[in-house]
Design a protein around this motif. Structure first.
Motif, PDB file in Angstrom:
ATOM      1  N   ARG A 112       0.844  -1.189   0.000  1.00 50.81           N
ATOM      2  CA  ARG A 112       0.000   0.000   0.000  1.00 50.81           C
ATOM      3  C   ARG A 112       0.878   1.237   0.000  1.00 50.81           C
ATOM      4  O   ARG A 112       1.886   1.297   0.685  1.00 50.81           O
ATOM      5  N   VAL A 113       0.484   2.197  -0.783  1.00 48.02           N
ATOM      6  CA  VAL A 113       1.206   3.470  -0.841  1.00 48.02           C
ATOM      7  C   VAL A 113       0.207   4.584  -0.558  1.00 48.02           C
ATOM      8  O   VAL A 113      -0.877   4.610  -1.143  1.00 48.02           O
ATOM      9  N   VAL A 114       0.557   5.433   0.349  1.00 43.98           N
ATOM     10  CA  VAL A 114      -0.308   6.574   0.641  1.00 43.98           C
ATOM     11  C   VAL A 114       0.145   7.730  -0.246  1.00 43.98           C
ATOM     12  O   VAL A 114       1.262   8.215  -0.127  1.00 43.98           O
ATOM     13  N   LEU A 115      -0.726   8.117  -1.152  1.00 40.52           N
ATOM     14  CA  LEU A 115      -0.364   9.192  -2.074  1.00 40.52           C
ATOM     15  C   LEU A 115      -0.588  10.547  -1.413  1.00 40.52           C
ATOM     16  O   LEU A 115      -1.483  10.697  -0.592  1.00 40.52           O
ATOM     17  N   PRO A 116       0.205  11.519  -1.805  1.00 42.03           N
ATOM     18  CA  PRO A 116      -0.014  12.857  -1.263  1.00 42.03           C
ATOM     19  C   PRO A 116      -1.308  13.429  -1.823  1.00 42.03           C
ATOM     20  O   PRO A 116      -1.738  13.052  -2.906  1.00 42.03           O
ATOM     21  N   PRO A 167      13.835  10.663   5.545  1.00 39.64           N
ATOM     22  CA  PRO A 167      12.674  10.446   4.668  1.00 39.64           C
ATOM     23  C   PRO A 167      11.618   9.575   5.332  1.00 39.64           C
ATOM     24  O   PRO A 167      11.935   8.627   6.040  1.00 39.64           O
ATOM     25  N   LEU A 168      10.381   9.903   5.087  1.00 36.22           N
ATOM     26  CA  LEU A 168       9.295   9.103   5.631  1.00 36.22           C
ATOM     27  C   LEU A 168       9.175   7.792   4.878  1.00 36.22           C
ATOM     28  O   LEU A 168       9.459   7.723   3.683  1.00 36.22           O
ATOM     29  N   GLN A 205       5.764   2.988   2.548  1.00 36.50           N
ATOM     30  CA  GLN A 205       5.246   1.646   2.334  1.00 36.50           C
ATOM     31  C   GLN A 205       5.632   0.757   3.508  1.00 36.50           C
ATOM     32  O   GLN A 205       6.711   0.903   4.061  1.00 36.50           O
TER      33      GLN A 205
END
Lengths: 158, 275
Positions: free
Chosen positions: B32-36, B109-110, B113
């Motif tokens: 899962r990727v949280v998009l901006p 960096p955050l 994933q």
């Protein structure tokens, strides 16, 4: 908006998004990672998408933001890793490029990002400022500097 | 054609043939990727800027008025700067204010994933530490132990995470997404049970009756923020965070952090009592 599925969305939007990401991050592998992350995160983000504008434009903005985040992260990583990387890093592979492309490639990231977003992608300064977290004035200044540097390089190259 | 026009025609390479396969494989693996966010917040930024300016001006005006109206008798140690009409331009009280420090941001960096497959069953002990206002503290309190075991809940594979014997709360999380499904926390005179669905949470708080009262059940419900995006922590349960830490793609001796964003719609309506 109903989720169309990865394949159809990718086939329709993948190429232009990759080109945008490539122009911002400047490396094919990084651009592919950006597009990969965008499409992997898309189904979840679609639930937040509000159909007020063009879907393609929304996708582009998301991709641009992801690419800019990657640029910022890469910059931080390179700052941290310099000590450890001494003696291990290989010189970048020289690529034969067109004069204009080569001149664009030599721009620092913060100038190239504004140049790409304004002159190639056609965003307004207000939108660029929002994406980069800077003021509109700073966006204009960066564009001016980028264009000036490009002009100088191209004139020297003649 | 000017060179500015040529900029738009600079060729870019094509993406690899296998990029789509990579994307599909990642989704299938539960990545899962949280998009901006991509909303245009230009106007809201402007509005905030104007509001902040107006607030500052109002504050300065108020301070000036206060300085004028309270000048009877006692003189200030710092003489105000006077302008026309006897109005202090910068009243001395304004010097007592402190500039607001900019919000702290992570120094690295955050991680966007997680890798749920990194979670392993077993007994795990964690040493807790807290970062507040940029200050990284040393270990706080006794080590926390959680026990992770595989299980089945409503027909789907899950992780059952239980905390150390002192707390005895348990959370069931989806094995693929690490989103919580059910949380039970026994307390001294009550028991909290929460059920999570894809977009909301329902909770029941069973309160043990006093000798002359009846048993009470408090029921609450709330929408969940960021439906379906990434894992979600059970706010009151520290071990769900530790479970998530296991899924961070970190190497040994590396440090990562989790930013917790709380929902703004909690609670939706007040809990109602049922007898």
């Amino acid at each position: 908006m109903a989720y169309q599925g990865h394949s159809s969305l990718y086939l329709e939007h993948g190429r232009p998004l990759f080109r945008l990401a490539y122009r911002l991050v400047g490396a094919r592998e990084d651009a592919e990672d950006v597009v990969h992350d965008v499409f992997v995160g898309l189904p979840d983000s679609l639930q937040r998408y509000e159909e007020r504008g063009s879907f393609a434009a929304w996708l582009k903005r998301v991709t641009a933001r992801m690419a800019l985040m990657r640029l910022r992260n890469a910059k931080r990583r390179s700052e941290v890793a310099l000590d450890n990387a001494a003696g291990q890093a290989e010189p970048p592979v020289a690529v034969e490029r067109d004069g204009l492309q080569a001149a664009v490639d030599t721009l620092p990231d913060h100038l190239r990002a504004v140049l790409v977003l304004k002159e190639i992608e056609g965003y307004a300064h207000a939108e660029i400022a929002d994406m980069l977290g800077i003021s509109e004035g700073a966006s204009r200044v960066r564009l001016t500097r980028a264009l000036k540097r490009l002009r100088n390089k191209l004139e020297r190259g003649r | 054609m000017t060179w500015k026009d040529e900029l738009r025609t600079i060729p870019a390479p094509e993406p690899s043939q296998d990029l789509l396969q990579r994307i599909l494989a990642s989704r299938a693996a539960g990545v899962r990727v949280v998009l901006p966010g991509a909303t245009r917040s230009v106007w809201s930024r402007r509005t905030v800027r104007y509001a902040a300016t107006a607030a500052i001006l109002a504050g300065v005006a108020w301070l000036g008025w206060q300085a004028v109206t309270t000048r009877s008798g006692v003189e200030s140690e710092l003489p105000p700067v006077w302008v026309i009409g006897g109005m202090p331009f910068i009243p001395s009280t304004a010097f007592g204010q402190e500039r607001v420090r900019p919000a702290m941001s992570p120094r690295y960096p955050l991680i966007a994933q997680i890798q749920p497959t990194r979670v392993r069953p077993g007994r795990w002990t964690y040493e807790g530490s807290t970062t507040g206002d940029g200050v990284f503290t040393t270990s706080q309190g006794p080590p926390r132990t959680i026990v992770i075991a595989a299980g089945i809940f409503e027909g789907q594979p899950i992780w059952v995470a239980s905390s150390s014997p002192e707390v005895l709360d348990t959370v069931l999380v989806d094995l693929v997404t690490l989103r919580p499904l059910r949380y039970v926390c026994p307390m001294r005179h009550a028991r909290l049970v929460q059920h999570f669905s894809h977009d909301s949470i329902d909770e029941l708080l069973y309160v043990e009756p006093s000798p002359k009262a009846r048993e009470r059940t408090l029921r609450g419900a709330a929408l969940l923020p960021d439906v379906g995006v990434g894992p979600m922590l059970v706010s009151w349960s520290p071990h769900s965070l530790e479970l998530l830490v296991q899924a961070l793609p970190l190497n040994r001796d590396w440090r990562g952090s989790v930013i917790v964003r709380t929902g703004s719609q909690w609670p939706r309506g007040s809990p109602r009592s049922r007898h």
